[in-house]
Design a protein around this motif. Structure first.
Motif, mmCIF file in Angstrom:
data_model
loop_
_atom_site.group_PDB
_atom_site.id
_atom_site.type_symbol
_atom_site.label_atom_id
_atom_site.label_comp_id
_atom_site.label_asym_id
_atom_site.label_seq_id
_atom_site.Cartn_x
_atom_site.Cartn_y
_atom_site.Cartn_z
ATOM 1 N N MET A 115 0.845 -1.184 0.000
ATOM 2 C CA MET A 115 0.000 0.000 0.000
ATOM 3 C C MET A 115 0.886 1.242 0.000
ATOM 4 S SD MET A 115 -3.439 -0.538 2.263
ATOM 5 C CE MET A 115 -2.718 -0.825 3.844
ATOM 6 N N PRO A 116 0.412 2.304 -0.612
ATOM 7 C CA PRO A 116 1.196 3.540 -0.596
ATOM 8 C C PRO A 116 1.154 4.206 0.780
ATOM 9 C CG PRO A 116 -0.820 3.845 -1.863
ATOM 10 C CD PRO A 116 -0.773 2.411 -1.453
ATOM 11 N N LYS A 117 2.192 4.972 1.048
ATOM 12 C CA LYS A 117 2.233 5.750 2.283
ATOM 13 C C LYS A 117 1.896 7.198 1.959
ATOM 14 C CE LYS A 117 5.550 2.933 4.672
ATOM 15 N NZ LYS A 117 6.868 2.470 4.313
ATOM 16 N N TYR A 118 1.220 7.828 2.898
ATOM 17 C CA TYR A 118 0.871 9.242 2.785
ATOM 18 C C TYR A 118 1.253 9.939 4.079
ATOM 19 C CZ TYR A 118 -1.688 8.540 -1.518
ATOM 20 O OH TYR A 118 -2.026 8.256 -2.816
ATOM 21 N N MET A 119 1.773 11.153 3.935
ATOM 22 C CA MET A 119 2.087 11.967 5.093
ATOM 23 C C MET A 119 1.016 13.040 5.225
ATOM 24 S SD MET A 119 5.536 14.075 6.072
ATOM 25 C CE MET A 119 6.444 12.627 6.581
ATOM 26 N N LEU A 120 0.460 13.146 6.408
ATOM 27 C CA LEU A 120 -0.471 14.216 6.740
ATOM 28 C C LEU A 120 0.347 15.264 7.477
ATOM 29 C CD1 LEU A 120 -3.478 12.120 8.128
ATOM 30 C CD2 LEU A 120 -2.831 12.567 5.747
ATOM 31 N N ILE A 121 0.622 16.370 6.821
ATOM 32 C CA ILE A 121 1.493 17.397 7.350
ATOM 33 C C ILE A 121 0.653 18.463 8.036
ATOM 34 C CG2 ILE A 121 3.228 19.136 6.761
ATOM 35 C CD1 ILE A 121 3.778 17.364 4.219
ATOM 36 N N MET A 122 0.897 18.657 9.319
ATOM 37 C CA MET A 122 0.142 19.626 10.102
ATOM 38 C C MET A 122 0.762 21.002 9.910
ATOM 39 S SD MET A 122 -0.096 17.028 13.376
ATOM 40 C CE MET A 122 0.214 18.301 14.515
ATOM 41 N N ARG A 123 -0.049 21.931 9.411
ATOM 42 C CA ARG A 123 0.420 23.309 9.203
ATOM 43 C C ARG A 123 -0.481 24.241 9.988
ATOM 44 N NH1 ARG A 123 0.689 23.535 2.796
ATOM 45 N NH2 ARG A 123 -0.990 24.909 3.333
ATOM 46 N N GLY A 124 0.136 25.067 10.812
ATOM 47 C CA GLY A 124 -0.640 25.991 11.621
ATOM 48 C C GLY A 124 -0.129 27.409 11.500
ATOM 49 N N THR A 125 -0.957 28.326 11.954
ATOM 50 C CA THR A 125 -0.590 29.744 12.025
ATOM 51 C C THR A 125 -0.301 30.069 13.489
ATOM 52 O OG1 THR A 125 -2.870 30.427 12.416
ATOM 53 C CG2 THR A 125 -2.140 30.282 10.101
ATOM 54 N N ASP A 126 0.198 31.257 13.743
ATOM 55 C CA ASP A 126 0.411 31.672 15.129
ATOM 56 C C ASP A 126 -0.893 31.576 15.920
ATOM 57 O OD1 ASP A 126 3.107 32.194 14.727
ATOM 58 O OD2 ASP A 126 2.803 34.338 14.393
ATOM 59 N N GLU A 127 -2.010 31.983 15.293
ATOM 60 C CA GLU A 127 -3.307 31.965 15.969
ATOM 61 C C GLU A 127 -3.782 30.543 16.257
ATOM 62 O OE1 GLU A 127 -2.732 33.722 13.068
ATOM 63 O OE2 GLU A 127 -2.531 35.683 14.018
ATOM 64 N N SER A 128 -3.675 29.651 15.263
ATOM 65 C CA SER A 128 -4.154 28.278 15.486
ATOM 66 C C SER A 128 -3.255 27.550 16.483
ATOM 67 C CB SER A 128 -4.269 27.500 14.171
ATOM 68 O OG SER A 128 -2.995 27.286 13.578
ATOM 69 N N ASN A 129 -1.949 27.840 16.453
ATOM 70 C CA ASN A 129 -1.044 27.225 17.423
ATOM 71 C C ASN A 129 -1.350 27.711 18.836
ATOM 72 O OD1 ASN A 129 0.243 25.805 15.387
ATOM 73 N ND2 ASN A 129 1.882 27.289 15.168
ATOM 74 N N ALA A 130 -1.663 29.004 18.987
ATOM 75 C CA ALA A 130 -2.024 29.542 20.296
ATOM 76 C C ALA A 130 -3.320 28.907 20.801
ATOM 77 C CB ALA A 130 -2.163 31.063 20.228
ATOM 78 N N ALA A 131 -4.291 28.715 19.906
ATOM 79 C CA ALA A 131 -5.556 28.083 20.290
ATOM 80 C C ALA A 131 -5.324 26.645 20.736
ATOM 81 C CB ALA A 131 -6.545 28.131 19.125
ATOM 82 N N MET A 132 -4.447 25.955 20.039
ATOM 83 C CA MET A 132 -4.138 24.579 20.405
ATOM 84 C C MET A 132 -3.477 24.539 21.792
ATOM 85 S SD MET A 132 -1.731 21.768 18.530
ATOM 86 C CE MET A 132 -0.232 22.563 19.089
ATOM 87 N N MET A 133 -2.530 25.436 22.033
ATOM 88 C CA MET A 133 -1.834 25.448 23.318
ATOM 89 C C MET A 133 -2.771 25.832 24.466
ATOM 90 S SD MET A 133 1.016 24.227 22.594
ATOM 91 C CE MET A 133 1.829 24.388 24.161
ATOM 92 N N ALA A 134 -3.785 26.638 24.183
ATOM 93 C CA ALA A 134 -4.739 27.030 25.217
ATOM 94 C C ALA A 134 -5.563 25.836 25.692
ATOM 95 C CB ALA A 134 -5.655 28.137 24.695
ATOM 96 N N ASN A 135 -5.705 24.835 24.820
ATOM 97 C CA ASN A 135 -6.471 23.628 25.145
ATOM 98 C C ASN A 135 -5.586 22.388 25.015
ATOM 99 O OD1 ASN A 135 -9.014 24.989 25.448
ATOM 100 N ND2 ASN A 135 -8.992 25.250 23.220
ATOM 101 N N ILE A 136 -4.342 22.476 25.466
ATOM 102 C CA ILE A 136 -3.369 21.423 25.198
ATOM 103 C C ILE A 136 -3.768 20.071 25.785
ATOM 104 C CG2 ILE A 136 -1.871 21.971 27.163
ATOM 105 C CD1 ILE A 136 -0.751 20.853 23.627
#
Length: 138
Positions: free
Chosen positions: A1-22
């Protein structure tokens, strides 16, 4: 089967939101990884450290130039990845839709070419393959 990479790309705002709910984000990410493992598609997953702790090696000029992060004009930063072994790009996209991501984030889906797609007669490729075989990694 082929492999696929799901690359997580965030902005300063989305990264801050993620860290607020870590704590919640880590719990849902562990569950997502468990779901991939149970489905037999999980290969690997890693997050990356804060971009301010990284560097960029730029090969634009005659000699490489090293610049400390963050990277000035960058709007989105690569924050981590999931590597999946799935049957198709469509299946990879379905998994990407399930990634626990903060609002404003993006998941880039990229196929990882198989070994049979790399020019096998390249001298360096032949040496690397022989090295893997002698190390038992093939």
């Amino acid at each position: 089967m082929p492999k696929y990479m799901l690359i997580m790309r965030g902005t300063d705002e989305s990264n801050a939101a993620m860290m607020a709910n870590i704590d919640e984000m880590m719990t849902t990410t562990r569950q997502f990884i468990e779901d991939m493992f149970k489905a037999g598609v999980y290969v690997a997953a890693e997050g990356l450290d804060d971009p301010s702790l990284g560097v960029v090696v730029d090969f634009s000029g005659e000699a490489p130039v090293v610049t400390d992060g963050p990277y000035g004009e960058t709007k989105e930063l690569f924050g981590g990845f999931f590597l999946l072994d799935v049957a198709s790009k469509e299946e990879a996209v379905e998994w990407a839709k399930r990634v626990p991501a903060a609002r404003g984030s993006k998941i880039e889906v990229r196929r990882v070419p198989g070994e049979d797609e790399v020019p096998q007669d390249s001298g360096e490729f032949v040496k690397e393959g022989a090295s893997r075989e002698s190390d038992g990694q093939s």
